[in-house]
Write a protein that holds these residues in place. Structure first.
Motif, short mmCIF file in Angstrom:
data_model
loop_
_atom_site.label_atom_id
_atom_site.label_comp_id
_atom_site.label_asym_id
_atom_site.label_seq_id
_atom_site.Cartn_x
_atom_site.Cartn_y
_atom_site.Cartn_z
N PHE A 110 76.93 -78.97 -60.31
CA PHE A 110 76.07 -79.12 -61.49
C PHE A 110 76.21 -77.91 -62.40
N GLU A 111 76.24 -76.74 -61.75
CA GLU A 111 76.41 -75.51 -62.54
C GLU A 111 77.75 -75.52 -63.27
N ALA A 112 78.76 -76.02 -62.54
CA ALA A 112 80.11 -75.97 -63.09
C ALA A 112 80.25 -76.86 -64.32
N VAL A 113 79.62 -78.05 -64.28
CA VAL A 113 79.81 -78.98 -65.40
C VAL A 113 78.85 -78.70 -66.56
N LYS A 114 77.94 -77.77 -66.35
CA LYS A 114 76.97 -77.46 -67.40
C LYS A 114 77.67 -77.12 -68.72
N SER A 115 78.76 -76.37 -68.58
CA SER A 115 79.41 -75.87 -69.79
C SER A 115 80.32 -76.90 -70.45
N GLU A 117 81.42 -79.59 -72.79
CA GLU A 117 80.88 -80.11 -74.05
C GLU A 117 81.72 -81.28 -74.52
N LEU A 118 81.50 -82.44 -73.90
CA LEU A 118 82.27 -83.61 -74.32
C LEU A 118 81.30 -84.70 -74.75
N PRO A 119 81.41 -85.21 -75.96
CA PRO A 119 80.48 -86.25 -76.41
C PRO A 119 80.54 -87.50 -75.52
N LEU A 120 81.74 -87.75 -74.96
CA LEU A 120 81.93 -88.95 -74.14
C LEU A 120 81.01 -88.95 -72.92
N VAL A 121 80.80 -87.77 -72.34
CA VAL A 121 80.01 -87.71 -71.11
C VAL A 121 78.71 -86.93 -71.31
N ALA A 122 78.23 -86.94 -72.55
CA ALA A 122 77.03 -86.16 -72.85
C ALA A 122 75.88 -86.55 -71.94
N GLY A 123 75.71 -87.88 -71.70
CA GLY A 123 74.58 -88.32 -70.87
C GLY A 123 74.97 -88.51 -69.43
N LEU A 124 76.20 -88.25 -69.10
CA LEU A 124 76.69 -88.57 -67.77
C LEU A 124 77.04 -87.33 -66.96
N LYS A 125 76.44 -86.20 -67.35
CA LYS A 125 76.81 -84.96 -66.66
C LYS A 125 76.55 -85.02 -65.16
N PRO A 126 75.43 -85.62 -64.70
CA PRO A 126 75.24 -85.70 -63.25
C PRO A 126 76.39 -86.44 -62.57
N ALA A 127 76.80 -87.55 -63.20
CA ALA A 127 77.90 -88.31 -62.59
C ALA A 127 79.17 -87.48 -62.54
N LEU A 128 79.43 -86.72 -63.61
CA LEU A 128 80.62 -85.87 -63.66
C LEU A 128 80.55 -84.81 -62.56
N LEU A 132 83.19 -84.19 -59.46
CA LEU A 132 83.80 -82.90 -59.12
C LEU A 132 83.46 -82.51 -57.69
N GLY A 133 82.16 -82.71 -57.37
CA GLY A 133 81.69 -82.32 -56.05
C GLY A 133 82.41 -83.07 -54.95
N HIS A 134 82.86 -84.28 -55.24
CA HIS A 134 83.51 -85.06 -54.19
C HIS A 134 84.79 -84.42 -53.68
N PHE A 135 85.41 -83.67 -54.54
CA PHE A 135 86.61 -82.96 -54.08
C PHE A 135 86.22 -82.03 -52.93
N PHE A 136 85.11 -81.31 -53.14
CA PHE A 136 84.69 -80.36 -52.10
C PHE A 136 84.06 -81.07 -50.92
N MET A 137 83.42 -82.25 -51.19
CA MET A 137 82.91 -83.03 -50.06
C MET A 137 84.06 -83.44 -49.14
N GLY A 138 85.16 -83.84 -49.80
CA GLY A 138 86.34 -84.21 -49.01
C GLY A 138 86.82 -83.04 -48.18
N LEU A 139 86.84 -81.88 -48.80
CA LEU A 139 87.27 -80.68 -48.09
C LEU A 139 86.33 -80.39 -46.93
N LEU A 140 85.05 -80.55 -47.18
CA LEU A 140 84.04 -80.35 -46.14
C LEU A 140 84.31 -81.27 -44.97
N CYS A 141 84.67 -82.51 -45.30
CA CYS A 141 84.96 -83.50 -44.26
C CYS A 141 86.15 -83.03 -43.42
#
Lengths: 216, 678
Positions: A110-115, A117-128, A132-141
């Motif tokens: 969440f911290e990482a995507v805060k910065s 600034e894309l109009p396309l995903v303005a309301g979709l930051k949690p999803a973004l 991103l987090g899934h990459f690290f979830m995979g690594l965690l797995c």
């Protein structure tokens, strides 16, 4: 209900399901849960297609359903039936710590995507952030599992994360390309299963701790 | 120009086909031979029309290097060289189809590759009109021929190869410096701009152009194998397969002569008188010493190689006279000298090629290079023997064959030179004539020995007795050249004008008229005179006189002896050992010229090179521990200590390695993002 809100909520559900995939003990159950997660992902695709009027995403949703919901879990389920190694099913880390790590990953993402600034995903930051987090979830797995076949789910989770990123940022991409993205995962998993079978037939184990003969 | 590209492409195709078919050597041998021969034919189609028309074609090909234009220039001189190469390639390639069977299992396919690469680079070299590409092809030629030299892969061949490699590269360093100096003076690496140096307006200071000339003369002289720089030649040429020796001796050394003509005459315009004398002097010494050393040889291929030194000397004599004629403003002498030099260049390629192919045929059957182990081969190898005989007659300059014609022109140019006004030419000319005459006489003697010892008499070994004629392609390859020896001799009234126009194009003067006649000194200053048909009539008359005398005064004669009878041996039983041997034949000569033979030992660079090598290794041995103690050992100890520490990272569990990878990835991602703006 607002489309963006629905997408974000479904993305949240994605995190929960991947946590379950990592945490569940029985490999076959993990396969079923992965199928469930992919179903959620397909749902997200359909909603994005509706919200963004991206019709090629509908095709992608169909191919993702075939590959991610049916083929990949099916393949792994079948493979777990062939190769059993109960010793390797003991988790390396307690579930609590996995959950804590997952929370940390989500917050960091969440911290990482805060910065961003894309109009396309303005309301979709949690999803973004989730994608991103899934990459690290995979690594965690991969890091937390001792069963090499279960580690394949780590790769699949990374795949799902990147698919979601692609759907969010490039939802108008041609269908053919997206179909390609989803099908390559099938081949990757098939190769992993073949490798695991070779290892299993030689050493009769799936436990990562036993596979250190290559150490210099 | 198209035919030229086709020719080069065919050579390259032959090389690649041979390389690709390393598993199927039979096919590789045949393909490389056939494609090579076709390439030679295409080369003839490219060069002969240019020679006849006297036209010059210049073309620029795309060059990947900004500093060097890939200029191709097919002028009469280049066309002449392409023609010489192509003629010999046709014969040698046809010959190789059968000859390379000998090398089956010893890398015949690789030799096919190097042979065709060698030929292609020579053709490309003579037509390239840019210093950079010239050097590139020069190196390609040296490298490809180096691999041919070490083909046998025994110690002798490898040593010969090393010496060849060193001298060839020492030579190319000198050439490089000469080209660099001309590049500095003209600002371009194109030969077209080098040529401006011959105009008095752009001429360099005398000392500078003299330095360039000497660098090029010794650089190319090393390749040509002239005396003092010849040490490698009698070792390297015999070591290669015979078709390779034929090309190396017949053509490659001529590249050296070509280079001397190019730099000395075409680029620098022979501005200084002593340059010509240097060339003439080296030519004289090379020819006499070359043939003397040849006489002492028992190894047939080494003997032929020494004759290459001799003939390069003769060619250089012609070139030297050409340069003197140019400097002193006598275009006729200049053209005559060059005509003789170039004609001899062509002739030597043909008969030396023929002799090497013949020697190869002998070795193919007797498996020895030692002439003392041959004998009586004329009976069992009649076709090869006859072709070889024609070759020996041609190289001994017996009329009416080609060797005579070109040496005649050189004699004539030297005689004309002796008429000059200055003291130097009045003395130099006659001295050179005497040297050439000695050379001719000794060459004749030498080849009486070669033919007599190896082809006549009784066989001295089992192998020689059981030899039989070589396969058809080898006979054909030799005979092509044998016929050419006759054609180039008898056809000289028609061929000399063509070569004369090449010579005049080189010195940029009017053509010398080559007229038919029989006077020794040209009546008119613009004429060179020679008619081989008249000479042949005179010669047949000469033979006719004794025949007539015998038939008139014939008394009672013995019955004709048949072949089976043994020779008379003063009442003793005849033995094969009684046949004249190569050593015995030249015994008297070797004691006569003993000082000159010791000179060979002095001139041999091998001991000096050995001494340098030993000194270098000793020095290296002394300095080596210093590096070990103070640099290598401390560093290696540090590395071992560090490695012990780092070993902890080598955990064994591949999940850890996954983490390493991700960490590395993240670092690599963030470093540019964080510090990229700096």
């Amino acid at each position: 209900m607002n489309g963006d809100l629905l997408i974000n909520n479904l993305a949240g559900l994605l995190v929960v399901t991947s946590l379950l995939v990592i945490g569940v003990r029985k490999p076959k159950a993990a396969a079923v849960l992965y199928s469930l997660q992919s179903l959620v992902l397909v749902g997200i695709f359909l909603v994005i297609a509706d919200v963004a009027h991206a019709h090629s995403l509908n095709e992608w949703a169909v191919s993702a359903f075939i590959t991610k919901v049916v083929l990949l879990p099916g393949l792994l389920y079948w493979a777990f039936g062939k190769m059993e190694d109960p010793v390797s099913e003991k988790p390396e880390i307690k579930f609590v710590w996995i959950a804590v790590a997952a929370v940390a990953i989500v917050i960091a993402s969440f911290e990482a995507v805060k910065s961003v600034e894309l109009p396309l995903v303005a309301g979709l930051k949690p999803a973004l952030a989730v994608s991103l987090g899934h990459f690290f979830m995979g690594l965690l797995c991969i890091v937390s599992q001792r069963n090499i076949l279960k580690q394949a789910f780590g790769y699949c989770l990374m795949e799902n994360g990147s698919s979601l990123t692609l759907a969010l940022l490039a939802n108008k991409a041609p269908g053919l390309m997206e179909i390609g993205v989803t099908t390559d995962a099938v081949f990757a998993v098939i190769i992993m299963i073949v490798l695991a079978r070779l290892i299993y037939s030689k050493l009769n184990t799936l436990d990562v701790r036993q596979l250190t003969t290559m150490k210099g | 120009m198209t035919a030229l590209s086709v020719s080069i492409l065919l050579y390259i195709a032959g090389a690649l086909a041979s390389l690709a078919l390393n598993k199927a050597e039979n096919t590789a041998i045949k393909l490389s031979g056939i494609l090579g021969a076709l390439g030679g034919v295409a080369g003839l189609f490219a060069s002969v029309p240019t020679l006849l028309n006297g036209t010059t074609v210049v073309k620029q090909i795309y060059s990947p290097f900004y500093f060097a234009d890939f200029m191709i220039r097919l002028d009469p001189l280049a066309a002449f060289m392409v023609m010489v190469i192509s003629v010999l390639v046709v014969a040698a390639s046809i010959y190789s189809i059968s000859y390379m069977e000998e090398y089956k299992g010893k890398g015949a396919w690789a030799m096919g590759f190097f042979m065709n690469t060698f030929i292609a680079s020579m053709v490309a070299l003579v037509v390239s009109d840019n210093a950079f590409y010239f050097i590139v092809f020069f190196e390609m030629m040296s490298l490809a021929s180096y691999f041919l030299v070490i083909a046998e892969q025994d110690k002798k061949a490898v040593d010969a190869g090393l010496q060849y490699f060193l001298i060839a590269h020492a030579g190319s360093v000198l050439i490089l410096i000469a080209f660099y100096m001309m590049y500095r003076a003209t600002g371009s690496m194109n030969f077209a701009s080098f040529e401006t140096l011959r105009d008095t307006a752009h001429a360099l200071p005398v000392w500078e152009s003299s330095v360039i000339f000497l660098l090029a003369f010794f650089g190319f002289g090393a390749k040509a194998g002239m005396i003092a720089l010849h040490g490698w030649l009698p070792k390297a040429h015999p070591a290669a397969p015979s078709n390779g020796s034929a090309l190396m001796s017949g053509v490659m050394v001529k590249i050296g002569v070509f280079g001397i003509i190019k730099v000395g005459i075409v680029f620098l315009g022979a501005q200084v008188l002593w340059w010509g004398f240097v060339v003439l002097a080296f030519g004289c010494v090379s020819s006499v010493l070359g043939v003397l050393y040849a006489l002492a040889e028992h190894d047939i291929k080494r003997l032929l190689a020494y004759h290459t030194v001799e003939n390069v000397g003769i060619i250089l004599m012609g070139v030297g006279v050409g340069m003197i004629g140019m400097t002193t403003g006598h275009p006729v002498i200049a053209a005559l000298g060059l005509l003789g030099g170039l004609y001899h260049l062509l002739n030597h390629a043909v008969f030396k090629g023929l002799l090497f192919l013949g020697a190869g045929s002998i070795i193919f059957r007797t498996h020895t290079k030692d002439m003392e182990k041959m004998g009586g081969l004329a009976k069992v190898m009649p076709y090869t023997a006859l072709a070889f005989l024609i070759g020996t007659m041609a190289i001994s300059a017996l009329p009416p064959l080609n060797g005579f014609v070109s040496e005649w022109f050189i004699y004539q140019s030297l005689l004309s030179l002796s008429h000059g006004s200055s003291m130097a030419v009045q003395v130099g000319g006659p001295v050179a004539i005497i040297m050439l005459a000695i050379t001719g006489a000794l060459a004749c003697m030498c080849f009486v020995k070669v033919f007599g010892v190896s082809f006549c008499g009784a066989p001295r070994t089992e192998n020689a007795a059981n030899a039989k004629e070589v396969p058809a392609p080898m006979v054909m390859g030799a005979w092509i050249l044998a016929i050419l020896c006759v054609v180039l001799g008898l056809g000289s009234p028609w061929i000399a004008p063509v070569i004369s126009s090449v010579a005049t194009s080189v010195i940029s003067m009017d053509t010398v008229n080559v007229v038919q006649g029989a006077a020794l000194i040209p009546a008119d200053g613009t004429r060179a005179i020679l008619s081989t048909p008249i000479i042949i009539i005179a010669l047949s008359a000469l033979i006719l006189v004794p025949v007539l005398l015998v038939s008139v005064f014939r008394g009672p004669a013995l019955k004709r002896r048949t072949k089976r009878d043994l020779p008379w041996a003063c009442g003793y039983g005849y033995e094969g050992r009684m046949t004249v041997s190569a050593g015995g034949f030249t015994q008297a000569l070797r004691s006569m010229f003993a000082p000159l033979y010791t000179l060979r030992k002095i001139l041999d660079p091998a001991p000096a090179m050995n001494a340098v090598l030993t000194a270098t290794t000793n020095a290296a041995r002394k300095t080596e521990p210093v590096f070990d103690d103070y640099i290598i050992m401390p560093v290696s100890r540090l590395i071992i200590r560090l490695a012990d520490k780092i070993k902890v990272m080598q955990h064994g569990d591949f999940r850890i390695y996954c983490l390493y990878m991700v960490i590395a990835l993240l670092v690599l991602l963030f470093v540019p993002v964080e510090f990229g703006g700096m």
